[in-house]
Design a protein around this motif. Sequence first.
Motif, PDB file in Angstrom:
ATOM      1  N   GLY A 140       0.817  -1.217   0.000  1.00 56.37           N
ATOM      2  CA  GLY A 140       0.000   0.000   0.000  1.00 56.37           C
ATOM      3  C   GLY A 140       0.847   1.263   0.000  1.00 56.37           C
ATOM      4  N   PHE A 141       0.394   2.267  -0.733  1.00 55.34           N
ATOM      5  CA  PHE A 141       1.174   3.485  -0.923  1.00 55.34           C
ATOM      6  C   PHE A 141       1.380   4.275   0.360  1.00 55.34           C
ATOM      7  CE2 PHE A 141      -3.104   5.250  -1.107  1.00 55.34           C
ATOM      8  CZ  PHE A 141      -2.963   6.490  -0.511  1.00 55.34           C
ATOM      9  N   ARG A 142       0.499   4.106   1.358  1.00 50.55           N
ATOM     10  CA  ARG A 142       0.583   4.935   2.566  1.00 50.55           C
ATOM     11  C   ARG A 142       1.871   4.732   3.334  1.00 50.55           C
ATOM     12  NH1 ARG A 142      -4.639   3.280   2.246  1.00 50.55           N
ATOM     13  NH2 ARG A 142      -6.225   4.912   2.214  1.00 50.55           N
ATOM     14  N   GLU A 143       2.472   3.553   3.198  1.00 47.26           N
ATOM     15  CA  GLU A 143       3.640   3.251   4.011  1.00 47.26           C
ATOM     16  C   GLU A 143       4.802   2.768   3.137  1.00 47.26           C
ATOM     17  OE1 GLU A 143       6.104   3.577   6.195  1.00 47.26           O
ATOM     18  OE2 GLU A 143       4.365   3.797   7.516  1.00 47.26           O
ATOM     19  N   PHE A 168      17.606   3.397  -4.065  1.00 48.03           N
ATOM     20  CA  PHE A 168      16.372   2.922  -3.435  1.00 48.03           C
ATOM     21  C   PHE A 168      15.333   2.617  -4.510  1.00 48.03           C
ATOM     22  CE2 PHE A 168      12.104   4.110  -1.791  1.00 48.03           C
ATOM     23  CZ  PHE A 168      11.990   3.181  -0.766  1.00 48.03           C
ATOM     24  N   VAL A 169      14.727   1.426  -4.407  1.00 53.18           N
ATOM     25  CA  VAL A 169      13.650   1.000  -5.309  1.00 53.18           C
ATOM     26  C   VAL A 169      12.403   0.780  -4.471  1.00 53.18           C
ATOM     27  CG1 VAL A 169      12.842  -0.841  -6.844  1.00 53.18           C
ATOM     28  CG2 VAL A 169      15.231  -0.069  -6.958  1.00 53.18           C
ATOM     29  N   TRP A 170      11.256   1.220  -4.977  1.00 55.25           N
ATOM     30  CA  TRP A 170       9.991   1.040  -4.254  1.00 55.25           C
ATOM     31  C   TRP A 170       8.985   0.360  -5.170  1.00 55.25           C
ATOM     32  CZ3 TRP A 170       6.101   5.465  -2.749  1.00 55.25           C
ATOM     33  CH2 TRP A 170       5.094   4.928  -1.930  1.00 55.25           C
ATOM     34  N   GLY A 171       8.444  -0.757  -4.661  1.00 58.86           N
ATOM     35  CA  GLY A 171       7.364  -1.361  -5.412  1.00 58.86           C
ATOM     36  C   GLY A 171       7.476  -2.878  -5.534  1.00 58.86           C
ATOM     37  N   PRO A 172       6.428  -3.455  -6.117  1.00 57.89           N
ATOM     38  CA  PRO A 172       5.248  -2.805  -6.675  1.00 57.89           C
ATOM     39  C   PRO A 172       4.390  -2.095  -5.622  1.00 57.89           C
ATOM     40  CG  PRO A 172       5.490  -5.020  -7.560  1.00 57.89           C
ATOM     41  CD  PRO A 172       6.441  -4.907  -6.416  1.00 57.89           C
ATOM     42  N   VAL A 173       3.907  -0.921  -6.010  1.00 60.03           N
ATOM     43  CA  VAL A 173       3.089  -0.076  -5.144  1.00 60.03           C
ATOM     44  C   VAL A 173       1.623  -0.259  -5.525  1.00 60.03           C
ATOM     45  CG1 VAL A 173       2.642   2.278  -4.350  1.00 60.03           C
ATOM     46  CG2 VAL A 173       4.962   1.622  -5.041  1.00 60.03           C
ATOM     47  N   GLY A 174       0.765  -0.378  -4.519  1.00 62.12           N
ATOM     48  CA  GLY A 174      -0.664  -0.482  -4.762  1.00 62.12           C
ATOM     49  C   GLY A 174      -1.434   0.497  -3.898  1.00 62.12           C
ATOM     50  N   GLY A 175      -2.755   0.440  -3.997  1.00 61.29           N
ATOM     51  CA  GLY A 175      -3.603   1.193  -3.080  1.00 61.29           C
ATOM     52  C   GLY A 175      -4.127   2.520  -3.583  1.00 61.29           C
ATOM     53  N   PRO A 188       2.986  13.242   3.036  1.00 56.51           N
ATOM     54  CA  PRO A 188       4.402  13.466   2.704  1.00 56.51           C
ATOM     55  C   PRO A 188       5.245  12.200   2.587  1.00 56.51           C
ATOM     56  CG  PRO A 188       3.939  14.169   4.965  1.00 56.51           C
ATOM     57  CD  PRO A 188       2.621  13.872   4.328  1.00 56.51           C
ATOM     58  N   LEU A 189       4.939  11.141   3.358  1.00 54.28           N
ATOM     59  CA  LEU A 189       5.784   9.945   3.308  1.00 54.28           C
ATOM     60  C   LEU A 189       5.897   9.354   1.899  1.00 54.28           C
ATOM     61  CD1 LEU A 189       5.079   7.893   6.573  1.00 54.28           C
ATOM     62  CD2 LEU A 189       7.265   8.785   5.793  1.00 54.28           C
ATOM     63  N   PRO A 190       4.787   9.000   1.232  1.00 58.80           N
ATOM     64  CA  PRO A 190       4.924   8.446  -0.116  1.00 58.80           C
ATOM     65  C   PRO A 190       5.469   9.450  -1.124  1.00 58.80           C
ATOM     66  CG  PRO A 190       2.609   8.754   0.441  1.00 58.80           C
ATOM     67  CD  PRO A 190       3.383   8.957   1.689  1.00 58.80           C
ATOM     68  N   MET A 196       8.693   8.697  -3.313  1.00 60.16           N
ATOM     69  CA  MET A 196       8.630   8.791  -4.778  1.00 60.16           C
ATOM     70  C   MET A 196       9.794   9.611  -5.326  1.00 60.16           C
ATOM     71  SD  MET A 196       5.924   7.445  -6.443  1.00 60.16           S
ATOM     72  CE  MET A 196       4.405   6.623  -5.927  1.00 60.16           C
ATOM     73  N   LYS A 197      10.084  10.714  -4.687  1.00 56.51           N
ATOM     74  CA  LYS A 197      11.159  11.595  -5.143  1.00 56.51           C
ATOM     75  C   LYS A 197      12.527  10.937  -4.970  1.00 56.51           C
ATOM     76  CE  LYS A 197       8.662  15.896  -4.121  1.00 56.51           C
ATOM     77  NZ  LYS A 197       8.589  17.084  -3.237  1.00 56.51           N
TER      78      LYS A 197
END
Length: 418
Positions: free
Chosen positions: A117-120, A132-139, A174-176, A180-181
């Motif tokens: 989930g994108f919130r965290e 840093f890699v993030w994902g797969p992201v859902g939500g 702000p966290l996600p 993302m940035k």
Amino acid sequence: MINILLNAYAVCPNWGSEPGLGWNWVINLAKYCNVFVITEGEWRDEIEKAVNMLPQSKNIRFYYNPVPHEVRKMCWNQGDWRFYKHYRQWQEKALLIAKDIIANNRIDIIHQLNMIGFREPGSLWKIGNIPFVWGPVGGYGWTTLRYLNDQPIGVKLKAVIKNIINIIQGKIYPLPINAMKRASYVMAANSNVYEYIKANFRDDVILLNETGCYKKEVPLTERINDKEFNMLWVGKFDYRKQLNLAIQTVSQLTGTYPFVKLHIVGDKDNATYTRLSALCHNLKLEQNVIWHGKIPNKEVHRLMQESDVFLFTSIDEGTPHVILESIQNNLPVVCFDTCGQGDVVNDSVGIKIPLSNSSQSPLDFAKGISYLINNRKELQQMRLNCAQRQIEMSWDLKIQKVISIYNQIISNELEVSD
């Protein structure tokens, strides 16, 4: 071999959902790289027993960050917002563990995996000197309220509140946004999320759903019996899954095809079962709807192999693992053209229905299923086509894409340093 630090709260062998996807990412990445995994400790015994049986076990190191039992209960009680406070604390502790790992090992890439989930997005993105890699992201997204007309008022209110929170948090939390940035790459779990991230955050987002298939040898006998048609529905009895649509679809079919049967798998110990079993009685469907209750996954697979169609009526998902299980068992799928199921199911292995409303969709599902009842050879071809779709959606192919992303990141880092 490259070294990956993977932050994965939920990891467990022999499970579906988040724990299953966490486990499959870990063991498949470990075929190509060394994986250092920070995870919660609920399934430590199962993990360590299963890891020891893997040929790639020497490439996997687990670091456990357990939470109290009451926090685990909050986690698996979906919709319990109290969990997020504890999960935030868990992520901050995971950051300390990660710094200790980095102090004692060379880490080439940090990867935030799940919960998806994108919130965290975790806290490891705060470590600034490692990609840093993030994902797969859902939500990202919201529930289509047009399907809640016959739901209790409490369910409707909950869905509205969730939609409002999703919209606000998706734009300003702000966290996600910071993650993302910071990320070198972001992967989106499905097309809906992909389009949202691309429109609001970054053009270079990658579409890569969070789960995959294993090639499975399943007996494939030809089914041309035009006096029997078995549909299977599997899921949690909540408003997102829209079991009521499946039952109403059966009602649309039985006048012309009285031999149609709907097999339902799910925990019957809830108010939804009481309400929907009464609906079956009112629609005179007692002979057409079979309630199996909550059964072992092995039994679900047996039902898949004995059924003609997997009917999936959910309107709000990530990429449901049960869809991939259906394809692994050569069972064609009829579903909505939305979320992860819309990405996984194509014309070769099923039929997709457009989102509309709770009155129109049973008619649309019934039309698609009627076509398959009357075209058994085409249905059989869909079953045969599942073998190719298993390859296209395989874990190995997915992980090879991720490894190529890792290598690209490392190559870019070397070019910058030169």
